[in-house]
Enzyme design. Structure first.
Site, PDB file in Angstrom:
ATOM      1  N   ASP A 143     -12.654   3.485  23.466  1.00 23.30           N
ATOM      2  CA  ASP A 143     -13.154   4.379  24.514  1.00 23.30           C
ATOM      3  C   ASP A 143     -11.976   4.895  25.344  1.00 23.30           C
ATOM      4  O   ASP A 143     -11.183   4.092  25.854  1.00 23.30           O
ATOM      5  CB  ASP A 143     -14.136   3.646  25.433  1.00 23.30           C
ATOM      6  CG  ASP A 143     -15.352   3.128  24.681  1.00 23.30           C
ATOM      7  OD1 ASP A 143     -15.747   3.771  23.696  1.00 23.30           O
ATOM      8  OD2 ASP A 143     -15.900   2.089  25.080  1.00 23.30           O
ATOM      9  N   SER A 147     -11.287  23.702  31.368  1.00 20.36           N
ATOM     10  CA  SER A 147     -10.425  22.523  31.262  1.00 20.36           C
ATOM     11  C   SER A 147     -10.502  21.751  32.567  1.00 20.36           C
ATOM     12  O   SER A 147     -10.305  22.312  33.644  1.00 20.36           O
ATOM     13  CB  SER A 147      -8.975  22.940  30.998  1.00 20.36           C
ATOM     14  OG  SER A 147      -8.126  21.809  30.987  1.00 20.36           O
ATOM     15  N   ASN A 191     -18.159  -5.808  21.344  1.00 20.91           N
ATOM     16  CA  ASN A 191     -18.667  -6.150  22.679  1.00 20.91           C
ATOM     17  C   ASN A 191     -19.609  -7.346  22.607  1.00 20.91           C
ATOM     18  O   ASN A 191     -19.533  -8.272  23.420  1.00 20.91           O
ATOM     19  CB  ASN A 191     -19.409  -4.967  23.291  1.00 20.91           C
ATOM     20  CG  ASN A 191     -18.502  -3.802  23.643  1.00 20.91           C
ATOM     21  OD1 ASN A 191     -17.277  -3.926  23.620  1.00 20.91           O
ATOM     22  ND2 ASN A 191     -19.096  -2.669  23.953  1.00 20.91           N
ATOM     23  N   PHE A 216     -18.083  12.065  20.999  1.00 20.77           N
ATOM     24  CA  PHE A 216     -18.003  10.867  20.168  1.00 20.77           C
ATOM     25  C   PHE A 216     -17.651  11.244  18.738  1.00 20.77           C
ATOM     26  O   PHE A 216     -18.313  12.094  18.128  1.00 20.77           O
ATOM     27  CB  PHE A 216     -19.331  10.104  20.185  1.00 20.77           C
ATOM     28  CG  PHE A 216     -19.284   8.822  19.381  1.00 20.77           C
ATOM     29  CD1 PHE A 216     -18.586   7.722  19.864  1.00 20.77           C
ATOM     30  CD2 PHE A 216     -19.918   8.727  18.152  1.00 20.77           C
ATOM     31  CE1 PHE A 216     -18.525   6.540  19.128  1.00 20.77           C
ATOM     32  CE2 PHE A 216     -19.866   7.556  17.411  1.00 20.77           C
ATOM     33  CZ  PHE A 216     -19.160   6.452  17.903  1.00 20.77           C
ATOM     34  N   GLN A 251     -28.389   5.196  18.553  1.00 20.70           N
ATOM     35  CA  GLN A 251     -28.604   5.750  17.220  1.00 20.70           C
ATOM     36  C   GLN A 251     -30.093   5.908  16.880  1.00 20.70           C
ATOM     37  O   GLN A 251     -30.431   6.441  15.815  1.00 20.70           O
ATOM     38  CB  GLN A 251     -27.939   4.855  16.158  1.00 20.70           C
ATOM     39  CG  GLN A 251     -26.431   4.710  16.304  1.00 20.70           C
ATOM     40  CD  GLN A 251     -25.697   6.014  16.047  1.00 20.70           C
ATOM     41  OE1 GLN A 251     -25.793   6.964  16.818  1.00 20.70           O
ATOM     42  NE2 GLN A 251     -24.963   6.074  14.958  1.00 20.70           N
ATOM     43  N   THR A 286     -35.208  -4.118  28.009  1.00 19.39           N
ATOM     44  CA  THR A 286     -34.420  -4.230  29.241  1.00 19.39           C
ATOM     45  C   THR A 286     -34.722  -3.041  30.147  1.00 19.39           C
ATOM     46  O   THR A 286     -34.940  -1.923  29.667  1.00 19.39           O
ATOM     47  CB  THR A 286     -32.918  -4.289  28.940  1.00 19.39           C
ATOM     48  OG1 THR A 286     -32.512  -3.076  28.285  1.00 19.39           O
ATOM     49  CG2 THR A 286     -32.590  -5.471  28.028  1.00 19.39           C
ATOM     50  N   GLY A 290     -32.795  -2.447  33.276  1.00 21.03           N
ATOM     51  CA  GLY A 290     -31.750  -2.336  34.279  1.00 21.03           C
ATOM     52  C   GLY A 290     -31.952  -3.262  35.459  1.00 21.03           C
ATOM     53  O   GLY A 290     -32.197  -4.460  35.294  1.00 21.03           O
ATOM     54  N   GLY A 343     -34.871  -5.789  35.760  1.00 20.59           N
ATOM     55  CA  GLY A 343     -34.992  -6.964  34.901  1.00 20.59           C
ATOM     56  C   GLY A 343     -35.328  -6.593  33.476  1.00 20.59           C
ATOM     57  O   GLY A 343     -35.002  -5.502  32.992  1.00 20.59           O
ATOM     58  N   ASP A 350     -24.801  -4.827  25.613  1.00 21.54           N
ATOM     59  CA  ASP A 350     -24.207  -5.667  24.573  1.00 21.54           C
ATOM     60  C   ASP A 350     -24.055  -7.107  25.056  1.00 21.54           C
ATOM     61  O   ASP A 350     -24.283  -8.060  24.291  1.00 21.54           O
ATOM     62  CB  ASP A 350     -22.851  -5.105  24.161  1.00 21.54           C
ATOM     63  CG  ASP A 350     -22.963  -3.725  23.521  1.00 21.54           C
ATOM     64  OD1 ASP A 350     -23.985  -3.466  22.852  1.00 21.54           O
ATOM     65  OD2 ASP A 350     -22.044  -2.920  23.692  1.00 21.54           O
TER      66      ASP A 350
END
Length: 312
Positions: free
Chosen positions: A14, A38, A54, A118, A171, A221, A223, A226, A254
């Site tokens: 990254d 830019s 990770n 990516f 994905q 999950t 955030g 919980g 992860d």
């Protein structure tokens, strides 16, 4: 039986650039059809990332036994040296010399808006990396990776009768409803975040109870709200662990998944497994990058006791 966890997924670098202004100061709403902009980024940092490393990094912090199954390119030297220093096996990392490592280029503005690019690179060859060569394992996880690789690893793990977590992540949009149902039916566990579960339901036409009924557990999950674990017809609520400052959410999911793998392989209750996963996410969010937090296993156990009032 071996306690090895096979970690299938992307291995990426990254690159994070910081633009010290706001994107909307240079992006003109009526000119977006011909953008040529830019963003001057005086600061830049490079982080080791990718879902597989990770997860493996966090699992090793706990004392688990991860084995990464992934693909890297010609520019693999720095990351491979890091794996060696961490004591993470590289035996099942395939090197494709004609490709580059998967890489994410992130430009963030002062409001933390992001413009990302990516490059999948070597990740696209994941289907060439035979999961059977990684040897016996107690469990596996299929995290975001090349489209063909995720499908092949699921089929191969099912043939090998190795239980696995399906973690589609970013994905998920690559797969249609039939493909996702096939993943669910092969998997033992599925984990998503709150956005992904909505997309998963939309693509498959299945409700949360219907998805959960095909699995040992469905983990969602949410955030700071919980997480929840659907298993055996029950819904188990897992509280979020409060943090003093949320520095960087990169890699928190992860870290959470590493907690799931550790709890499952050690035969923990779902309550304890979810709480450990939640704690790991909270520990990670307090540092920049996905692999820069360094608590010992003993320190994690102490944090667990402080958060929940008992030791695991």
């Amino acid at each position: 039986m071996t306690q090895t966890s096979l970690i299938c997924g992307s291995i990426a670098i990254d690159t994070i650039l910081q633009f010290p202004g706001r994107f909307d100061s240079l992006l003109l709403a009526d000119q977006l059809h011909k953008v040529n902009v830019s963003f001057l980024a005086p600061t830049m940092r490079t982080e080791f990332g990718g879902c597989a490393p990770n997860i493996a990094y966090n699992l090793q912090l706990l004392g688990g036994h991860p084995r990464i199954v992934g693909v890297m390119g010609q520019d693999n030297a720095a990351y491979m040296e890091r794996f060696r220093k961490l004591g993470l096996s590289t035996d099942n990392i395939l090197i494709k010399p004609e490709a580059y490592n998967a890489q994410c280029f992130v430009t963030a503005d002062e409001d933390n808006n992001q413009i990302n690019a990516f490059h999948p690179g070597a990740m696209s060859y994941a289907h060439e990396n035979e999961v059977a060569k990684a040897g016996p394992a107690a469990i596996a996880i299929i995290s975001p990776d090349g489209h063909l690789g995720m499908k092949k690893h699921a089929a191969d793990l099912a043939k090998l009768q190795i239980p696995f977590i399906f973690d589609p992540g970013q994905q998920l949009p690559m797969f249609n409803g039939d493909e996702l149902i096939e993943f669910i039916d092969k998997a033992t566990y599925v984990t998503t975040n709150d956005y992904e579960i909505e997309l998963l339901m939309d693509r498959t036409g299945l409700t949360v109870p219907e998805i959960a009924s095909r699995l040992t557990a469905l983990i969602i999950t949410r955030g700071e709200n919980g997480s929840e674990i659907h298993t055996g017809g029950q819904r188990i609520e897992i509280p979020a662990v409060p943090v003093a400052e949320a520095v960087d959410p990169t890699g928190c999911g992860d870290a959470y998944r590493a907690g799931l793998l550790f709890g499952i392989t050690n035969g923990w209750t779902w309550e304890n497994t979810g709480r450990l996963a939640s704690l790991l996410g909270a520990i990670k969010i307090a540092s920049k990058g996905a692999q820069n937090h360094k608590p010992t296993a003993a320190e994690i156990a102490d944090r667990f006791e402080a958060a929940f009032g008992y030791r695991y």
